[in-house]
Design an enzyme around this catalytic site. Structure first.
Site, PDB file in Angstrom:
ATOM      1  N   CYS A  18       4.690   0.430  -4.541  1.00  0.00           N
ATOM      2  CA  CYS A  18       4.211   1.402  -5.725  1.00  0.00           C
ATOM      3  C   CYS A  18       4.672   0.510  -6.786  1.00  0.00           C
ATOM      4  O   CYS A  18       5.052   1.190  -8.141  1.00  0.00           O
ATOM      5  CB  CYS A  18       5.000   2.783  -5.677  1.00  0.00           C
ATOM      6  SG  CYS A  18       3.939   3.709  -4.490  1.00  0.00           S
ATOM      7  N   ALA A  19       4.820  -0.662  -6.805  1.00  0.00           N
ATOM      8  CA  ALA A  19       5.291  -1.439  -8.102  1.00  0.00           C
ATOM      9  C   ALA A  19       4.417  -2.726  -8.306  1.00  0.00           C
ATOM     10  O   ALA A  19       4.684  -3.807  -8.215  1.00  0.00           O
ATOM     11  CB  ALA A  19       6.734  -2.119  -8.066  1.00  0.00           C
TER      12      ALA A  19
END
EC number: 2.8.1.7
Length: 546
Positions: free
Chosen positions: A497-498
């Site tokens: 999620c980055a």
């Protein structure tokens, strides 16, 4: 006063002393001496290379061996090796017992219940709020709002305040490339829908730390918010938020500073009163309970009382205990932030688990935590260096690649052209304001490469948490993690999620992430490194056979 030959000898001794260290080497070059002129002060430092096995006092290892005994997960899964604590931590017995006890003996909904069981549940629920305030040492009038985690918390913060703050197209919100998607997308959605505001990204230096000087120079009167993580969930860098906040507030006191403490809270002890005294306190701090050994589906938001008195916040959800009066066409709401933002039935046993977890944390020696995690971090690098070197003979095109100093990059570039483009200046800046130094540039070789993204900045006073991302251009991160799972090792693959950090800083699509916590052991670290090395070798062989 000394005169004659004796004075000359003493003078020559001090003049040539610094240079003499440059020639000190042991037989296997395991020590690196960093020497500075003695005229600048006694600043001679000794640093071990990655060939030198790290050491730590045995009593610290024994201390965390005893701490591990409080986690029943490891007793029930003796053959499992868990290195995914950045995703969620395991729970000590006291947390599990408290949640079980609530359902067995105390199960009741909170607020408005007149009977004793409900009244006691409400009191215990509110005590957790006080426990958090005590743990982070904040003031009584500061706000603690319970959430179901950081993703929800970041969305709540954005939606409850953005209309009050972002009113013009030129208003600016600063984020970083290290942010979790939940700290990017809510801002994007509002800006794209309302056509107000713009997002800018803070500049990162060569090591993945915020370039504070450049950040301040980029800001202006239109900058309204900066929302950044304290520690990256991919590269583990701990930003110096106190220094960042103080410098920003000195120049632009109106800017609202939001800190995502999801990864840092389990590794760092916060002292809000001290931060306020030093004028380095965030306006808002958000974290997840399940990442500091509490239940899944829990978290909290800290909101500085100075901020809550300045703005009128909107509730995200309507109903339940936030209403004071309902008429046919209009309703009135409470003013207390905790009531306004805690709509509906809460995860009561989960909230209680946060209080118990923090009571458990109070007994932990936090001076040991950082030492031990960095010992395990260094131990992993040591073993990887050791085991991957064994494969160099069999597989010469597989490189163990660090962001490392003292490499002759000029000659290396002639035979290994990089993916990145360099300019002739000392530093280069790409299109996304990420600056890196030539001397510490990670090399993306045309040959098969295995990378551990680690840039040790601790000697500069910049801290990390125990997170190491791995990547290879020979095999998939998902393949590595899948094969490690066959060996009962739990690590995570993906962009975590980055995706912006992977795209613009690491320049790779995904990574395999190792995340270390204080309940891991040196034996697990050694086994992990052995299996990563052997699995990498196997995956390379599979590719070469195709």
């Amino acid at each position: 006063m000394l005169r004659g030959p004796r004075c000359l000898y003493i003078y020559l001794f001090f003049v040539f002393l610094p240079f003499s260290f440059c020639y000190i080497r042991n037989n296997d070059n395991r020590f690196v001496y960093i020497v500075k002129s003695i005229r600048k002060g006694p600043n001679i430092k000794l640093r071990l290379t990655k060939d030198e096995k790290p050491n730590i006092d045995n009593h610290i290892i024994d201390y965390f061996k005893n701490v591990r005994e409080h986690f029943p997960f490891f007793k029930e899964n003796k053959s499992l090796i868990y290195f995914d604590s950045a995703a969620t931590t395991h729970k000590p017995s006291c947390v599990i017992e408290k949640m079980s006890e609530f359902y067995k003996k105390e199960n009741s909904n909170i607020h408005r219940g007149i009977y004793k069981l409900s009244h006691n549940a409400t009191n215990n629920y509110e005590k957790v709020r006080e426990t958090i305030k005590e743990y982070i040492n904040c003031e009584k009038n500061d706000n603690i709002i319970f959430t179901n985690g950081s993703t929800y918390g970041l969305n709540v913060v954005c939606k409850m305040m953005i209309e009050e703050i972002i009113k013009k197209e030129e208003d600016e919100i600063y984020l970083s490339y290290m942010e979790h998607h939940s700290n990017i997308i809510p801002w994007q959605e509002y800006i794209n829908k309302e056509k107000k505001g713009r997002i800018k990204y803070v500049p990162l230096n060569k090591s993945g730390y915020i370039n504070i000087k450049k950040l301040i120079s980029n800001m202006n009167i239109n900058t309204k918010v900066i929302s950044i993580c304290h520690a990256s969930n991919v590269i583990g860098n701990i930003q110096n938020i106190e220094k960042i906040i103080k410098k920003i507030k000195n120049v632009y006191p109106h800017i609202i500073i939001i800190i995502d403490a999801s990864q840092s809270f389990a590794h760092i002890k916060y002292d809000i009163k001290k931060m306020k005294k030093n004028k380095s306190c965030p306006d808002i701090l958000i974290t997840s309970g399940h990442k500091f050994c509490a239940s899944l589906g829990t978290g909290f938001i800290f909101i500085n009382k100075e901020l809550s008195s300045k703005y009128k916040f909107k509730p995200l959800l309507y109903g339940s205990n936030i209403i004071t009066n309902v008429s046919k066409y209009k309703s009135k709401f409470v003013t207390s932030l905790s009531e306004l933002l805690e709509t509906g039935t809460q995860n009561i046993p989960g909230i209680l688990s946060m209080g118990i977890s923090l009571e458990f944390f109070k007994k932990i020696n936090w001076n040991y935590v950082y030492q031990y995690e960095m010992y395990l971090y260094d131990l992993f690098i040591y073993y990887m260096n050791k085991y991957m070197k064994n494969h160099f003979v069999q597989l010469p095109n597989l490189n163990l690649s660090y962001k490392k100093e003292n490499i002759n990059y000029k000659s290396h570039m002639q035979t290994h052209p990089p993916v990145h483009k360099y300019n002739d200046e000392q530093n280069f800046t790409n299109d996304h304001n990420i600056t890196q130094s030539k001397q510490t540039k990670s090399i993306h070789s045309q040959h098969d490469t295995f990378k551990i993204y680690t840039h040790d900045t601790r000697k500069y006073g910049l801290k990390k948490i125990g997170i190491l991302p791995l990547w290879s251009n020979t095999f998939s991160s998902f393949d590595l993690v899948t094969f490690l799972d066959f060996k009962n090792i739990c690590i995570r693959a993906g962009h975590h999620c980055a995706s912006l950090l992977h795209k613009y800083y690491l320049k790779v699509p995904d990574t395999s992430r190792i995340s270390i916590y204080f309940y891991n052991t040196p034996q697990e670290i050694k086994y992990l490194a052995q299996q990563i090395a052997s699995t990498s070798f196997m995956l390379n062989e599979m590719k070469n056979e195709k």
